[in-house]
Scaffold this motif. Structure first.
Motif, mmCIF file in Angstrom:
data_model
loop_
_atom_site.group_PDB
_atom_site.id
_atom_site.type_symbol
_atom_site.label_atom_id
_atom_site.label_comp_id
_atom_site.label_asym_id
_atom_site.label_seq_id
_atom_site.Cartn_x
_atom_site.Cartn_y
_atom_site.Cartn_z
ATOM 1 N N GLU A 119 0.316 15.876 18.187
ATOM 2 C CA GLU A 119 1.392 15.400 19.046
ATOM 3 C C GLU A 119 0.684 15.044 20.397
ATOM 4 O O GLU A 119 1.078 14.083 21.057
ATOM 5 N N GLU A 120 -0.401 15.763 20.601
ATOM 6 C CA GLU A 120 -1.152 15.399 22.019
ATOM 7 C C GLU A 120 -2.062 14.044 21.996
ATOM 8 O O GLU A 120 -1.751 13.422 23.063
ATOM 9 N N TYR A 121 -2.451 13.858 20.843
ATOM 10 C CA TYR A 121 -3.472 12.674 20.685
ATOM 11 C C TYR A 121 -2.953 11.536 19.776
ATOM 12 O O TYR A 121 -3.440 10.379 20.041
ATOM 13 N N GLY A 122 -2.171 11.942 19.005
ATOM 14 C CA GLY A 122 -1.818 11.000 17.984
ATOM 15 C C GLY A 122 -3.060 10.527 17.060
ATOM 16 O O GLY A 122 -4.069 10.798 17.116
ATOM 17 N N LEU A 123 -2.616 9.476 16.182
ATOM 18 C CA LEU A 123 -3.488 8.698 15.240
ATOM 19 C C LEU A 123 -3.838 7.144 15.864
ATOM 20 O O LEU A 123 -2.807 6.591 16.244
ATOM 21 N N VAL A 124 -4.871 6.671 15.565
ATOM 22 C CA VAL A 124 -5.058 5.307 15.758
ATOM 23 C C VAL A 124 -5.073 4.708 14.324
ATOM 24 O O VAL A 124 -5.701 5.017 13.464
ATOM 25 N N LEU A 125 -4.034 3.719 14.017
ATOM 26 C CA LEU A 125 -4.043 3.083 12.951
ATOM 27 C C LEU A 125 -4.624 1.793 13.102
ATOM 28 O O LEU A 125 -4.424 0.825 13.972
ATOM 29 N N LYS A 126 -5.687 1.392 11.944
ATOM 30 C CA LYS A 126 -6.578 0.207 12.214
ATOM 31 C C LYS A 126 -5.757 -1.042 11.677
ATOM 32 O O LYS A 126 -5.190 -1.068 10.715
ATOM 33 N N PRO A 127 -5.767 -2.018 12.534
ATOM 34 C CA PRO A 127 -5.006 -3.409 11.905
ATOM 35 C C PRO A 127 -6.146 -4.085 11.023
ATOM 36 O O PRO A 127 -5.798 -5.063 10.485
ATOM 37 N N GLN B 244 1.320 -4.800 6.558
ATOM 38 C CA GLN B 244 -0.323 -4.660 6.076
ATOM 39 C C GLN B 244 -0.408 -3.462 5.249
ATOM 40 O O GLN B 244 -1.111 -3.666 4.124
ATOM 41 N N ILE B 245 0.408 -2.319 5.195
ATOM 42 C CA ILE B 245 0.290 -1.175 3.892
ATOM 43 C C ILE B 245 0.639 -1.960 2.650
ATOM 44 O O ILE B 245 -0.031 -1.714 1.643
ATOM 45 N N SER B 246 1.775 -2.777 2.667
ATOM 46 C CA SER B 246 2.311 -3.340 1.612
ATOM 47 C C SER B 246 1.152 -4.287 1.011
ATOM 48 O O SER B 246 1.099 -4.411 -0.213
ATOM 49 N N GLN B 247 0.483 -5.099 1.795
ATOM 50 C CA GLN B 247 -0.197 -6.193 1.374
ATOM 51 C C GLN B 247 -1.495 -5.499 0.795
ATOM 52 O O GLN B 247 -2.040 -5.857 -0.456
ATOM 53 N N HIS B 248 -1.991 -4.428 1.334
ATOM 54 C CA HIS B 248 -3.402 -3.627 0.831
ATOM 55 C C HIS B 248 -2.799 -2.765 -0.454
ATOM 56 O O HIS B 248 -3.624 -2.685 -1.391
#
Length: 364
Positions: A196-204, A352-356
């Motif tokens: 909750e504090e930091y979250g996650l970085v999602l790579k493009p 992006q998720i769908s393409q990969h």
């Protein structure tokens, strides 16, 4: 093994699936520990579900526990641990995976402490391995260690729980030893949760995250040079020194090197507006005009003003492009696309998720 009908022993399955996930360099990452949590935790937890039945709720709880350990350990050892050359996805996550798997196996607190202590004895990996197959293998080792040490602890094996913060243990030998952050960590656990504090970085894009500020900057300038790429005479990039140390391949010769090359990733962003798995498979760094732009690019490093921050908004990456007309255009980027401070749109993330997903299925 994900996506196939093949099976392996539990710890080997965790290793293979983590290696497969990390090899694409498209996995999420978190900032305080500078690790890729999901690519280690998820394979370990899915493999463990074959030892003890687990619901989705069980697995999510274990995942949150693993992230909590990883991120707060990252706070305690600070980015100095990564700057020293340790691959924190292997070091911190071997310990975090042991805690997460222990939670999913319903071990008690003492058993989980022993699992984490045992894992500490195998928690090692080096950033100098980046640009080779050893990098994803190191992530696989962490997943395997998490499974094996939790199983060992469940059967009564013990370790010294103080090994993590001891001056002759993990903190003392692999970072600047300071007992206070470890004392504070115990009080911070779950208040709030680190996710909750930091979250996650999602790579493009499937490349090292330290290329992404410069790629985001390149997209900002792309519209101004897209029809004049042949007129570019110089591309200059500037970034903090501990980022540049992870990107040593100014003139890449392999796919693994290209994904850790600032010149290659900047050039690809300017030419095509992004980077895909298909581009990597096609050898994008060898294609014109990307190849020519790579040779025009010079990268310089500057001392980090605040080594405690992975992305310091007061020290953004700089990108400058010069044209034959002597025109100079430049920009800066503090947070890359995909960071919590600069998130991708939901539509783009889904696309992006769908393409990969479809690409991966086509390769199997």
């Amino acid at each position: 093994m994900f996506g196939t009908a093949r099976t392996l022993p539990t710890s080997s399955a965790a290793l293979v699936n983590a290696v497969a996930g990390h090899a694409w360099d498209l996995d999420d990452w978190e900032e305080p520990g500078n690790t890729h949590p999901t690519v280690v935790l998820l394979p370990a937890l899915l493999a463990t579900a074959h030892l003890t039945p687990a619901t989705g709720r069980d697995m999510l709880a274990a995942y949150a526990v693993g992230c909590e350990i990883i991120m707060h350990l990252g706070e305690a050892v600070t980015l100095d641990h990564y700057a020293r050359g340790f691959h924190s996805t292997t070091t911190l996550e071997a310990i975090g995976a042991a805690g997460a798997v222990g939670r999913q196996l319903r071990l008690n607190g003492d058993q989980i402490a022993h699992a984490m202590a045992i894992a500490t004895s195998q928690a090692v990996g080096y950033t100098v391995q980046f640009g080779s197959n050893a990098k994803p293998l190191q992530a696989g080792f962490a997943a395997r260690v998490g499974v094996e040490t939790a199983v060992l602890a469940a059967q009564g094996a013990t370790g010294q729980p103080r090994v993590i913060e001891h001056p002759r243990g993990f903190a003392g030998l692999m970072g600047k030893h300071d007992p206070k952050p470890f004392d504070d960590m115990a009080e911070k656990l779950g208040t709030p949760w680190a996710l909750e504090e930091y979250g996650l970085v999602l790579k493009p894009w499937p490349s090292c995250g330290y290329t992404h500020r410069l790629m985001t900057a390149a997209l900002d300038l792309r519209g101004k040079v897209l029809n004049r790429l042949d007129q570019i005479t110089s591309v200059r990039a500037r970034l903090p020194d501990f980022h540049y140390k992870i990107l040593p391949f100014d003139r890449p010769t392999t796919r693994n090197e290209a994904l850790f090359s600032a010149p290659a990733c900047i050039a690809q962003a300017l030419v095509t507006g992004g980077l895909t798995l298909t581009d990597s498979a096609a050898g994008f760094w060898q294609q014109e005009p990307v190849d020519r732009l790579i040779t025009c690019t010079r990268v310089t490093a500057e001392p980090a003003q605040n080594p405690e921050l992975n992305y310091d908004p007061e020290q953004p990456d700089h990108l400058t492009i010069e044209l034959r007309t002597d025109e100079v255009i430049e920009t800066t980027c503090a947070y890359p696309l995909g960071a919590p401070q600069n998130p991708m749109s939901t539509k783009r993330a889904r696309r992006q998720i769908s393409q990969h997903h479809h690409l991966a299925r086509g390769q199997l």
